[in-house]
Design a protein around this motif. Structure first.
Motif, PDB file in Angstrom:
ATOM      1  N   LEU A 208       0.791  -1.230   0.000  1.00 11.81           N
ATOM      2  CA  LEU A 208       0.000   0.000   0.000  1.00 11.81           C
ATOM      3  C   LEU A 208       0.821   1.277   0.000  1.00 11.81           C
ATOM      4  O   LEU A 208       0.375   2.294  -0.532  1.00 11.81           O
ATOM      5  N   ALA A 209       1.994   1.272   0.588  1.00 14.17           N
ATOM      6  CA  ALA A 209       2.693   2.535   0.816  1.00 14.17           C
ATOM      7  C   ALA A 209       4.118   2.556   0.295  1.00 14.17           C
ATOM      8  O   ALA A 209       4.822   3.544   0.495  1.00 14.17           O
ATOM      9  N   HIS A 210       4.558   1.463  -0.330  1.00 11.30           N
ATOM     10  CA  HIS A 210       5.918   1.425  -0.850  1.00 11.30           C
ATOM     11  C   HIS A 210       5.909   1.079  -2.335  1.00 11.30           C
ATOM     12  O   HIS A 210       5.007   0.381  -2.814  1.00 11.30           O
ATOM     13  N   GLU A 211       6.918   1.542  -3.034  1.00 12.07           N
ATOM     14  CA  GLU A 211       7.070   1.268  -4.458  1.00 12.07           C
ATOM     15  C   GLU A 211       8.264   0.355  -4.689  1.00 12.07           C
ATOM     16  O   GLU A 211       9.155   0.242  -3.856  1.00 12.07           O
ATOM     17  N   ARG A 212       8.227  -0.315  -5.847  1.00  7.20           N
ATOM     18  CA  ARG A 212       9.375  -1.114  -6.302  1.00  7.20           C
ATOM     19  C   ARG A 212       9.713  -2.256  -5.335  1.00  7.20           C
ATOM     20  O   ARG A 212      10.866  -2.630  -5.203  1.00  7.20           O
ATOM     21  N   ILE A 213       8.719  -2.801  -4.651  1.00 11.55           N
ATOM     22  CA  ILE A 213       8.941  -4.006  -3.864  1.00 11.55           C
ATOM     23  C   ILE A 213       7.957  -5.078  -4.317  1.00 11.55           C
ATOM     24  O   ILE A 213       6.860  -4.769  -4.801  1.00 11.55           O
ATOM     25  N   GLU A 214       8.365  -6.334  -4.172  1.00 13.08           N
ATOM     26  CA  GLU A 214       7.543  -7.450  -4.632  1.00 13.08           C
ATOM     27  C   GLU A 214       6.599  -7.960  -3.547  1.00 13.08           C
ATOM     28  O   GLU A 214       5.633  -8.661  -3.851  1.00 13.08           O
ATOM     29  N   VAL A 215       6.887  -7.633  -2.292  1.00 14.00           N
ATOM     30  CA  VAL A 215       6.231  -8.285  -1.163  1.00 14.00           C
ATOM     31  C   VAL A 215       5.263  -7.332  -0.474  1.00 14.00           C
ATOM     32  O   VAL A 215       5.171  -6.155  -0.810  1.00 14.00           O
ATOM     33  N   GLU A 216       4.548  -7.856   0.518  1.00 13.72           N
ATOM     34  CA  GLU A 216       3.533  -7.063   1.209  1.00 13.72           C
ATOM     35  C   GLU A 216       4.153  -6.085   2.213  1.00 13.72           C
ATOM     36  O   GLU A 216       5.151  -6.395   2.847  1.00 13.72           O
ATOM     37  N   ASP A 217       3.528  -4.910   2.323  1.00 15.38           N
ATOM     38  CA  ASP A 217       3.878  -4.025   3.433  1.00 15.38           C
ATOM     39  C   ASP A 217       2.739  -3.905   4.446  1.00 15.38           C
ATOM     40  O   ASP A 217       2.858  -3.218   5.453  1.00 15.38           O
ATOM     41  N   THR A 218       1.633  -4.646   4.182  1.00 10.00           N
ATOM     42  CA  THR A 218       0.487  -4.642   5.079  1.00 10.00           C
ATOM     43  C   THR A 218      -0.199  -6.004   5.002  1.00 10.00           C
ATOM     44  O   THR A 218      -0.371  -6.543   3.901  1.00 10.00           O
ATOM     45  N   ALA A 219      -0.588  -6.549   6.149  1.00 17.82           N
ATOM     46  CA  ALA A 219      -1.231  -7.870   6.156  1.00 17.82           C
ATOM     47  C   ALA A 219      -2.134  -8.019   7.370  1.00 17.82           C
ATOM     48  O   ALA A 219      -1.865  -7.443   8.439  1.00 17.82           O
TER      49      ALA A 219
END
Length: 349
Positions: A208-219
């Motif tokens: 939701l809040a980060h770019e250019r990453i493959e994984v979750e930043d919220t769960a």
């Protein structure tokens, strides 16, 4: 009689400094050597700690002064060096969390350690902090009555630069996941340690809040434990400014809330004389930032307790408190969370 053990570290990134501080704080341990794929990094680390530096892993593992190997490489690069250390028949191999990023890779390590007679452990230092141990003791004594709810909250914060500055951060290949596998796994390990076996899980994950990453930043996930209790996991690296990890356990006869190393709540129907002392001593227990906003804001005291437990296990012939099989459980649960979110259905374990 307690022996003295030489420790060698594989991987000389930032967490290796925590391992070094933990080893040097123990009277029956000594830091002897290090190895890194980058010879320059290995040499710099060795110079800082006055130890031997190796530029190839075979020479490192052949060093007779290295009894115990700790592995501090990126999470998805634990398997190969750990297997090499196991096959070299070192006395013990201790791997930074998670022990590996899939259960299949965990099983390779567990089976190899068994086949080669090597003690295998993992750094889940939160189990050795006083507050979680007090909670586990109360569970074993039945003080909570029927456990109804167990919640784990990992509402942390990582800047975009955290992911941009190190290329493997936020990748499936090296991190194995995001807010849960990388940051939240300590709290999830405690959740499993307190609640026991998980029957099924239903979850949602998002970036939701980060770019250019493959994984979750919220769960978020809802769990069913085999004892009937319901569990909740909330994990994020997008919760500014970042909060200490929090575990809440509620039952028909008592409840407790852990915030990092503090006990923010501790009350039971059967009040005991020691409860007032526990509340007074641990309600605002001194601790580090716990990594909530700064991944380097952790102490070495928990790691030291993990290492001391492994050395005592070697001296006494028992298993360490955190075996490879124990370390696998948190990985299995997180894998199920990811699968549930990916497939949009409840996953049974």
């Amino acid at each position: 009689m307690a022996g003295t053990y030489g420790f060698g570290i594989i991987g000389t990134g930032s967490i290796a400094k925590v391992h070094a501080a933990a080893v040097t704080s123990l009277k029956n341990a000594r830091l002897t050597a290090c190895y890194d794929l980058s010879g320059e990094r290995s040499d710099a680390f060795a110079s800082e700690y006055g130890i031997k530096s190796y530029h190839d892993i075979d020479s490192f593992l052949a060093d007779p002064d290295v009894d115990i190997v700790t592995v501090t490489t990126p999470s998805g690069a634990h398997l190969e060096p750990a297997l090499a250390a196991i096959k070299a028949r070192k006395k013990a191999v201790i791997i930074e969390k998670p022990i590996e990023i899939t259960t299949e890779r965990c099983d390779q390590l567990i089976n190899a350690a068994k086949d080669n007679g090597v003690m295998l452990s993992c750094v889940f230092q939160s189990r050795f902090h006083d507050a979680p141990r007090l909670v586990r003791k109360a569970i074993d004594e039945g003080r909570f009555g029927r456990i109804t709810l167990i919640d784990a909250q990992i509402k942390w914060f990582r800047t975009q630069a955290y992911y941009d500055d190190i290329s493997w951060h936020g990748t499936w290949k090296m991190d194995g996941g995001g807010a849960l596998m990388n940051q939240g796994i300590h709290a999830i390990d405690l959740l499993r340690w307190f609640g026991g076996d998980v029957v099924d899980v239903s979850s949602r994950t998002a970036t939701l809040a980060h770019e250019r990453i493959e994984v979750e930043d919220t769960a978020g996930a809802v769990l069913s434990f085999s004892n009937g209790a319901i569990g909740i996991i909330e994990g994020s690296t997008a919760a500014y400014p970042g909060f200490l990890k929090r575990i809440e356990i509620c039952g028909s006869e008592g409840s407790a809330i852990i915030e990092e190393e503090s006990l923010k709540f501790w009350q039971f129907k059967d009040e005991r004389p020691e409860d007032a002392m526990i509340r007074e001593k641990y309600s605002d227990f001194t601790s580090t930032g716990g990594g909530a906003a700064d991944p380097k804001a952790i102490g070495a005291h928990g790691h030291a307790r993990v290492f001391a437990d492994v050395m005592d296990a070697l001296d006494t012939g028992r298993e360490p408190e955190i075996t490879g099989t124990e370390a696998r459980k948190a990985v299995e649960l997180i894998e199920a969370v990811y699968r549930s979110s990916r497939e949009g259905k409840t996953v049974k374990l």
